[in-house]
Design an enzyme around this catalytic site. Structure first.
Site, PDB file in Angstrom:
ATOM      1  N   SER A 110       0.812  -1.217   0.000  1.00  0.00           N
ATOM      2  CA  SER A 110       0.000   0.000   0.000  1.00  0.00           C
ATOM      3  C   SER A 110       0.848   1.271   0.000  1.00  0.00           C
ATOM      4  O   SER A 110       1.589   1.532  -0.933  1.00  0.00           O
ATOM      5  CB  SER A 110      -0.955  -0.043   1.194  1.00  0.00           C
ATOM      6  OG  SER A 110      -1.949   0.944   1.089  1.00  0.00           O
ATOM      7  N   ASP A 170      -2.332   6.436  -3.407  1.00  0.00           N
ATOM      8  CA  ASP A 170      -1.206   5.760  -2.774  1.00  0.00           C
ATOM      9  C   ASP A 170      -0.705   4.662  -3.708  1.00  0.00           C
ATOM     10  O   ASP A 170      -1.198   4.515  -4.829  1.00  0.00           O
ATOM     11  CB  ASP A 170      -1.586   5.218  -1.391  1.00  0.00           C
ATOM     12  CG  ASP A 170      -2.598   4.088  -1.457  1.00  0.00           C
ATOM     13  OD1 ASP A 170      -3.292   3.978  -2.490  1.00  0.00           O
ATOM     14  OD2 ASP A 170      -2.720   3.322  -0.486  1.00  0.00           O
ATOM     15  N   ASP A 173      -1.012   1.477  -4.058  1.00  0.00           N
ATOM     16  CA  ASP A 173      -1.869   0.442  -4.635  1.00  0.00           C
ATOM     17  C   ASP A 173      -3.251   0.951  -5.011  1.00  0.00           C
ATOM     18  O   ASP A 173      -4.110   0.174  -5.418  1.00  0.00           O
ATOM     19  CB  ASP A 173      -1.975  -0.767  -3.701  1.00  0.00           C
ATOM     20  CG  ASP A 173      -2.811  -0.498  -2.464  1.00  0.00           C
ATOM     21  OD1 ASP A 173      -2.861   0.658  -2.010  1.00  0.00           O
ATOM     22  OD2 ASP A 173      -3.416  -1.451  -1.933  1.00  0.00           O
ATOM     23  N   ASP A 178      -5.872   2.261  -3.371  1.00  0.00           N
ATOM     24  CA  ASP A 178      -7.109   2.170  -2.596  1.00  0.00           C
ATOM     25  C   ASP A 178      -7.357   3.417  -1.753  1.00  0.00           C
ATOM     26  O   ASP A 178      -8.392   3.535  -1.100  1.00  0.00           O
ATOM     27  CB  ASP A 178      -7.148   0.903  -1.734  1.00  0.00           C
ATOM     28  CG  ASP A 178      -6.024   0.820  -0.711  1.00  0.00           C
ATOM     29  OD1 ASP A 178      -5.211   1.760  -0.630  1.00  0.00           O
ATOM     30  OD2 ASP A 178      -5.963  -0.194   0.014  1.00  0.00           O
TER      31      ASP A 178
END
Length: 452
Positions: free
Chosen positions: A105, A244, A246, A248
């Site tokens: 993440s 960010d 990834d 999400d």
């Protein structure tokens, strides 16, 4: 059920090369997960979708996972770099047994992790995680050669997800009049988000879209919006959007450089859903959510409840109450009427549609939510000693709570994804809460030194 040995609040995460993020462990994890997931999916496809962000370690871990799954009898369908929510979507549409994301993440490149999605595109139930850990304690035993799994690449996974994202934006609206700076954190959205916005008509200025394996989240993205803010002002853009690593999470910047965080976006979405008569129930925030959000929602007579920190807790409370909208001030927002998990691109599109349909700026949409000053300090804490259990720390917290009275809040917690103690103090006066937060940090550090 006893506490998980490997699974945290968002899958398994750690430093690459150190347990558990090693190739041998990840191979065995793939095998153990394959054995369990084949019993919790449809049992028909024998296929698992695997995506990753842009970390250099993703290649190594992807190969290890692929080998482990094959040894269990499941095949891997590889997407390459893709946002986490895209894997949740593709898992559903391909009717796969499960989805796996290789990502840490918003963490630096030297960390990585593994997240799992069920056949429905939702986070795995904790009981299923427990069963995977149980299998990990057994010796790896390869399935019969004729039953081994295979591997293949999914053709145009990005195109499929782009169309899905665009489908959540009203067909009668366009972004033609908007200039948008988008910061993809050199992460998984680099080839997705700019194209979504361009295809909807926006004038897009893309930054941090050149991943090299080690620059993910490095002085860019939702955790560092300084460059985004500079570019918005320099290019005279209408707004900026930061994701960010990834994809999400999403943080925005208005045309004069003001940060718009998850709490403000929750307010904008709640108000628009209310106006459109699409709001079911209320809004779920967390204990980190700003008091200003709660007060602003109260003015609209919209119920607001707090869940524990983490998207899993937010999702559980949303499902428990039958509501649609929830999230965190970090920009991790869930819209259950659109998708099954937090999706930064889709959340940004809903904010943009609100701007366009009401002919207002992002700055104007934030006019009626006044966030109280909030200090968040991360205190590095390695090892097994929890300084929050110290009587000295507890005593200091009680003293500070009395000093704050009803004029603010204190929240201390251990991160579920990083070796940090999060110290949050919120109140009306920045100078006071800054002083109090640093007092708490000093006491925590003092206790850790005394223990060591």
């Amino acid at each position: 059920m006893k506490r998980s040995k490997y699974f945290g609040t968002d899958g398994i995460r750690g430093r690459v090369g150190l347990s558990p993020i090693t190739p041998d462990f990840i191979l065995k994890l793939g095998w153990a997960a394959g054995k369990v997931l084949s019993n919790y999916g449809s049992g028909r496809s024998k296929q698992v979708i695997i995506g990753k962000d842009t970390r250099i370690s993703g290649y190594m871990l992807e190969s290890a996972l692929e080998a482990g799954l094959a040894a269990s009898g499941l095949s891997a369908a590889l997407t390459g770099p893709m946002p986490t929510p895209a894997i949740a979507y593709l898992t559903r549409t391909f009717r796969a047994e499960a989805g796996i994301v290789i990502s840490a993440s918003h963490n630096p490149f030297y960390d990585n992790g593994i997240k799992f999605f069920s056949i429905k595109g939702t986070k795995l139930d904790t009981q299923v995680e427990y069963f995977i850990e149980t299998e990990l304690n057994k010796c790896l035993k390869c399935i019969q050669p004729k039953l081994l799994g295979k591997a293949k690449r999914i053709i145009d996974a990005a195109g499929r997800y782009i169309e899905f994202c665009k489908g959540t934006f009203p067909a009668h609206l366009s972004l033609k009049k908007l200039r948008i700076v988008v910061d993809c954190a050199n992460g998984a959205t680099y080839h997705i988000a700019p194209n979504v916005l361009r295809e909807l008509g926006a004038d897009v200025i893309a930054i941090s879209c050149n991943p090299n394996g080690i620059n993910i989240n490095n002085k860019c993205g939702s955790t560092d919006i300084r460059r985004l803010r500079t570019q918005v002002l320099l290019k005279k853009a209408d707004l900026g959007i930061a994701y960010d690593g990834d994809g999400d999470r999403v943080i925005m910047v208005d045309h004069i450089g003001n940060k718009v965080d998850g709490d403000q976006m929750l307010y904008i979405l709640a108000k628009e859903y209310l106006y459109q008569r699409k709001l079911h129930g209320g809004i779920v925030g967390t204990w980190m959510s700003n008091m200003g959000l709660a007060l602003a929602l109260r003015e609209l007579n919209i119920p607001f409840v707090r869940a524990n920190v983490g998207d899993r807790s937010v999702l559980l409370m949303l499902r428990e109450k039958g509501w649609y909208i929830g999230g965190e001030n970090s920009g991790h927002i869930v819209l259950l009427d659109k998708t099954t998990t937090g999706d930064g691109i889709i959340v940004a599109l809903q904010i943009l549609s609100t701007m366009v349909s009401n002919s207002v700026s992002l700055y104007e949409l934030c006019n009626n939510v006044y966030l109280l000053p909030q200090i968040l300090i991360n205190v590095y804490c390695s090892g097994f000693i929890n300084p929050l259990e110290s009587s000295v720390v507890k005593k200091e917290i009680q003293i500070i709570k009395q000093e704050l009275s009803d004029q603010g809040r204190i929240l201390l917690r251990q991160s579920g994804t990083e070796p940090y103690i999060r110290v949050m103090v919120e109140g009306k006066h920045y100078s006071k809460i800054s002083y109090l937060a640093n007092r708490i940090v000093s006491v925590i550090k003092g206790e850790m030194r005394s223990v060591n």
